[in-house]
Write an enzyme that holds these catalytic residues in place. Sequence first.
Site, PDB file in Angstrom:
ATOM      1  N   SER A 128      22.300 -37.984  14.839  1.00 27.93           N
ATOM      2  CA  SER A 128      22.897 -39.303  15.102  1.00 27.93           C
ATOM      3  C   SER A 128      24.012 -39.205  16.150  1.00 27.93           C
ATOM      4  O   SER A 128      25.018 -38.509  15.942  1.00 27.93           O
ATOM      5  CB  SER A 128      23.469 -39.865  13.786  1.00 27.93           C
ATOM      6  OG  SER A 128      24.448 -40.840  14.061  1.00 27.93           O
TER       7      SER A 128
HETATM    8  N1  LIG Z   1      28.284 -48.880  15.854  1.00 25.44           N
HETATM    9  C1  LIG Z   1      27.965 -47.891  14.845  1.00 25.44           C
HETATM   10  C2  LIG Z   1      26.465 -47.611  14.875  1.00 25.44           C
HETATM   11  C3  LIG Z   1      26.031 -46.744  13.701  1.00 25.44           C
HETATM   12  C4  LIG Z   1      24.514 -46.646  13.606  1.00 25.44           C
HETATM   13  O1  LIG Z   1      23.778 -47.572  13.962  1.00 25.44           O
HETATM   14  N2  LIG Z   1      24.074 -45.517  13.087  1.00 25.44           N
HETATM   15  C5  LIG Z   1      22.646 -45.321  12.871  1.00 25.44           C
HETATM   16  C6  LIG Z   1      22.322 -43.835  13.053  1.00 25.44           C
HETATM   17  S1  LIG Z   1      22.547 -43.328  14.710  1.00 25.44           S
HETATM   18  C7  LIG Z   1      22.294 -45.709  11.444  1.00 25.44           C
HETATM   19  O2  LIG Z   1      22.992 -45.296  10.553  1.00 25.44           O
HETATM   20  N3  LIG Z   1      21.220 -46.484  11.240  1.00 25.44           N
HETATM   21  C8  LIG Z   1      20.747 -46.792   9.944  1.00 25.44           C
HETATM   22  C9  LIG Z   1      20.523 -48.237   9.690  1.00 25.44           C
HETATM   23  O3  LIG Z   1      20.847 -49.084  10.566  1.00 25.44           O
HETATM   24  O4  LIG Z   1      20.026 -48.556   8.603  1.00 25.44           O
HETATM   25  C10 LIG Z   1      28.787 -46.624  15.090  1.00 25.44           C
HETATM   26  O5  LIG Z   1      29.171 -46.369  16.242  1.00 25.44           O
HETATM   27  O6  LIG Z   1      29.102 -45.936  14.121  1.00 25.44           O
END
Ligand SMILES: N[C@@H](CCC(=O)N[C@@H](CS)C(=O)NCC(=O)O)C(=O)O
Length: 223
Positions: free
Chosen positions: A12
Amino acid sequence: MVKIVLYGFDPSPPVRSCLMTLKALNVEFEYKIVNFQLGEHMKPEFLEKNILHTVPVLEDDRKIIVDSHVICTYLIKKYGNKNDQTLYPSDFYERAIVDQKLYFDAGILAPKLRAIAIHIFNPFLPNEISQDKLEAINEAYDFLEKFLETNEYLTGKNATVADICCVATVTSLAFHPLDSSKYPKTTAWIKRMQQLPFYAPNEKGANELVTIFSAHLKQYSQV
Ligand SMILES: N[C@@H](CCC(=O)N[C@@H](CS)C(=O)NCC(=O)O)C(=O)O
């Protein structure tokens, strides 16, 4: 003793921003892997920490912080060397310039990656990835090349938290490679970032993610 826990996993990009920041600050922490394949991010105990079911999540002395940009700036403000303003300046204007590049990552760079990621990781969406989504990445590269026209780093002569967050995203876009003749400044900036002592935690996870994306694109891109 105050206990810091980071929830996430290496591929990630926003988690890697936090790992690099923690390394830059030399802060001790516990790294708790959230296994998405097992759906751990949707379990009630994780949703209790972050209703958005995203990683990274930071727990500092049992207080929860969500979003990599917020986590990184929080860590620097709380645990950074007060005599060294390099990573996140305290001067209001200088900080605004750094914040702008953090929001650039959150609002422009990362969504271009996400637009592709959803076709790989969301089983309810088509696997095919349209050419326009890949071409949109060039627009992000164009912006970066402009930002780096007069400076070695995104906001000046030193790497800041904005460089950390942006490089985690940009190195994850390497399945759509930067043409070094078209983007010489951005290519040089990535190499410069890779030399920095806190860069190491980005390496493996970025490679893992790019391998997954490249394999998927080979099979499904509509070129
Ligand atoms: N704006 C957030 C984005 C976090 C994000 O979208 N993380 C993804 C992994 S890269 C996630 O956890 N996705 C899972 C989901 O949306 O269910 C940050 O910078 O922390």
